[in-house]
Design a protein around this motif. Structure first.
Motif, PDB file in Angstrom:
ATOM      1  N   SER A  42       0.850  -1.189   0.000  1.00 48.14           N
ATOM      2  CA  SER A  42       0.000   0.000   0.000  1.00 48.14           C
ATOM      3  C   SER A  42       0.886   1.239   0.000  1.00 48.14           C
ATOM      4  O   SER A  42       2.009   1.214   0.517  1.00 48.14           O
ATOM      5  CB  SER A  42      -0.882   0.021   1.240  1.00 48.14           C
ATOM      6  N   ASP A  47      -0.111  -3.128   4.444  1.00 47.91           N
ATOM      7  CA  ASP A  47      -0.166  -3.774   3.141  1.00 47.91           C
ATOM      8  C   ASP A  47      -1.300  -4.794   3.124  1.00 47.91           C
ATOM      9  O   ASP A  47      -1.856  -5.147   4.163  1.00 47.91           O
ATOM     10  CB  ASP A  47       1.159  -4.475   2.838  1.00 47.91           C
ATOM     11  N   TYR A  48      -1.623  -5.295   1.944  1.00 49.04           N
ATOM     12  CA  TYR A  48      -2.654  -6.309   1.786  1.00 49.04           C
ATOM     13  C   TYR A  48      -2.051  -7.535   1.122  1.00 49.04           C
ATOM     14  O   TYR A  48      -0.905  -7.514   0.674  1.00 49.04           O
ATOM     15  CB  TYR A  48      -3.807  -5.767   0.922  1.00 49.04           C
TER      16      TYR A  48
END
Length: 123
Positions: A42, A47-48
């Motif tokens: 991100s 974050d993903y």
């Protein structure tokens, strides 16, 4: 007697009931989970991850002898492959496998990749 904490190592590869000769310690299974999670960074914050399917494969350095031909492996389609570790007796069955690819022939053992088209069954 086998140690309880011994890691799985392939000692025998049997394709549709026929044992194949391969260089000891070269058999490797890849993508066994069938998926992986990939990090998606991100710009800011946490974050993903995203889910991604991956192919299951078996690679080994096959020993070509006087009665072994590349066609024997190239013609494998929807075969059952059994993997066994002699010391512990652990086995895994790949019920549906096909030929994937073959490395360079002529300088000794040849890396052959089999595509495992269904999940492994651990016995």
């Amino acid at each position: 007697m086998a140690a309880k904490n011994q890691l799985f190592q392939v000692d025998d590869i049997i394709v549709d009931g026929v044992a194949i000769a391969f260089e000891s310690g070269t058999a490797e299974l890849e993508g066994i989970a069938g998926y992986e999670h990939e990090v998606v960074p991100s710009a800011t914050g946490d974050d993903y991850t995203k889910y991604k399917r991956v192919a299951r494969t078996l690679k080994a350095k096959i020993q070509f002898g006087p009665t072994t031909t590349p066609e024997m492996f190239a013609n494998i389609s929807e075969a059952q492959i059994s993997l066994r570790q002699r010391a512990t007796g652990r086995r895994a069955i790949a019920p549906k496998c096909s030929f994937g690819k073959m490395g360079t022939v002529g300088a000794g053992s040849v890396e052959v990749t089999f595509n495992m088209l269904s999940p492994l069954q651990w016995l």
